[in-house]
Write an enzyme that holds these catalytic residues in place. Sequence first.
Site, PDB file in Angstrom:
ATOM      1  N   ARG A 172      43.180  43.372  40.771  1.00 10.91           N
ATOM      2  CA  ARG A 172      41.729  43.658  40.478  1.00 10.91           C
ATOM      3  C   ARG A 172      41.217  44.703  41.661  1.00 10.91           C
ATOM      4  NH1 ARG A 172      39.004  38.137  42.261  1.00 10.91           N
ATOM      5  NH2 ARG A 172      37.482  39.731  42.030  1.00 10.91           N
ATOM      6  N   SER A 203      38.316  32.364  41.549  1.00 10.38           N
ATOM      7  CA  SER A 203      39.077  33.203  43.097  1.00 10.38           C
ATOM      8  C   SER A 203      38.332  32.682  43.990  1.00 10.38           C
ATOM      9  CB  SER A 203      38.438  34.768  43.187  1.00 10.38           C
ATOM     10  OG  SER A 203      39.081  35.730  44.006  1.00 10.38           O
ATOM     11  N   LYS A 262      40.549  28.366  46.327  1.00 13.06           N
ATOM     12  CA  LYS A 262      41.122  28.443  46.972  1.00 13.06           C
ATOM     13  C   LYS A 262      40.458  27.708  47.722  1.00 13.06           C
ATOM     14  CE  LYS A 262      40.211  33.013  47.661  1.00 13.06           C
ATOM     15  NZ  LYS A 262      39.824  34.858  47.316  1.00 13.06           N
TER      16      LYS A 262
HETATM   17  N1  URA Z   1      36.065  36.860  47.860  1.00 17.12           N
HETATM   18  C1  URA Z   1      36.964  36.710  47.366  1.00 17.12           C
HETATM   19  O1  URA Z   1      38.255  35.254  47.832  1.00 17.12           O
HETATM   20  N2  URA Z   1      37.232  36.532  45.732  1.00 17.12           N
HETATM   21  C2  URA Z   1      37.346  37.395  44.870  1.00 17.12           C
HETATM   22  O2  URA Z   1      37.014  37.304  43.873  1.00 17.12           O
HETATM   23  C3  URA Z   1      35.205  38.281  45.866  1.00 17.12           C
HETATM   24  C4  URA Z   1      35.047  37.737  47.728  1.00 17.12           C
END
Ligand code: URA
Length: 443
Positions: free
Chosen positions: A168, A183, A187
């Site tokens: 990206r 994203s 996490k």
């Molecule tokens: N922070 C992230 O961890 N992922 C993103 O896509 C944008 C900011």
Amino acid sequence: MNMYDIIMKKRNGGELTRDEIRFFVAGCCEGSIPDYQTSALLMAIWFRGMTEKETLELTIQMLLSGDTVDLSGIKGLKVDKHSTGGVGDKTTLAIAPIAAACGLKVAKMSGRGLGHTGGTIDKLESIPGFNTSLSRQEFVDIVNTTGLCVAGQTGNLVPADKKLYGLRDVTATVDSLPLIASSIMSKKLAAGADIILLDVKYGSGSFMGDPEHAVRLAQLMVKIGEGAGKRTAALITNMDIPLGYSIGNSLEMVEAVNTLRGQGSQDFRRLVRALSSQLLFMAGKGDRALCEELVEKAISDGSALNKLRDMITAQGGDARYIDEPESFPRAAFIEPVTSPEDGYIQKMDTASIGRISVSLGAGRDVADGKIDHSAGLVLNKKTGDEVKKGDVLAWLHTNRHQALESAKSTFLSSLTFSDAPPEKMPLIYATIDTESEARRVKE
Ligand code: URA
């Protein structure tokens, strides 16, 4: 199933199925799907978007691509707080000890600085000896004994995000709501907490310029978190102005400690109180008024500061730096930038100010570059302040003498002056909290 058909379907605006998303995520991680096809699909998603169902599925498939953190060895409610990143954003350093002082367990994996934004791990490492590379067992043990621990990310968490984020970044597809939401949330879910509080930034120092885009991103992330069974909420907060007055690692450490002493800048204090009491509220510690009181008490009776000392000691750091902030090494050059005119500061380009702090040594110019923990800026004036010609606007701290001249002129070009005070922007634009109290409050 093949990637060509999946790309075509999304390009034409179709909704991808769970199997198609699983095929794509697994294939891009294993290497069976070439980067050009992954990139093509990312671009199709950028243009066509994703439904909530697709976004939740993408998040889950990304989460399943690697390890997850097992926090079951920690007794009590585990909370996590995530900021989408900003300049002068040192909130974790104050919120984690406050939450721990109020009886929550803060098991937090944080990151390093990225681009113009700072990272909590770099800030904590300005304390000599502080160790952020912990084994899982050390991490769990420290949370059990002190109530909080902030460590760097270990293990193979969400490898799909590493792969997709890398692509990206070079294909102009970072700023897509479903891709950002999946994203971040993959996490957060992998990190294992029961309660997730998101601080979604808007304004010139964040990647969401427009607050309404930040609201949409937050709503999506809250839905994903709740859909995955985690109590999740978000505050939409202002990053059109740097947060607090200090930008740079040890400078921000000192400002966070001052805030835990009940001092510090007004905006930072307010945000810390709002985020901390939201966390307590989500953890069921009481109604909003009681949660605010608990936060005040943790600051005024010194228990939050004690928690910070405990964590620093448990992670090998020298906790004396909390009580003797003058022990932090000072930069060799501390120079003022002065105002070229009378007027008001109408606007600050916050990302540019973040980049100045990197140029002074506070961040990395290259991926694994070294950080100068003493470098950064201390602002003296911010948006809305009246200034007279010659007033000090900021102090630049650096060991790079050669960086000073350009930093001064870039700083001045990051500011817009006006004859009249600018319209005030809210620090907290909205709260997105679906479960207990669907509420969207404008200040
Ligand atoms: N922070 C992230 O961890 N992922 C993103 O896509 C944008 C900011």
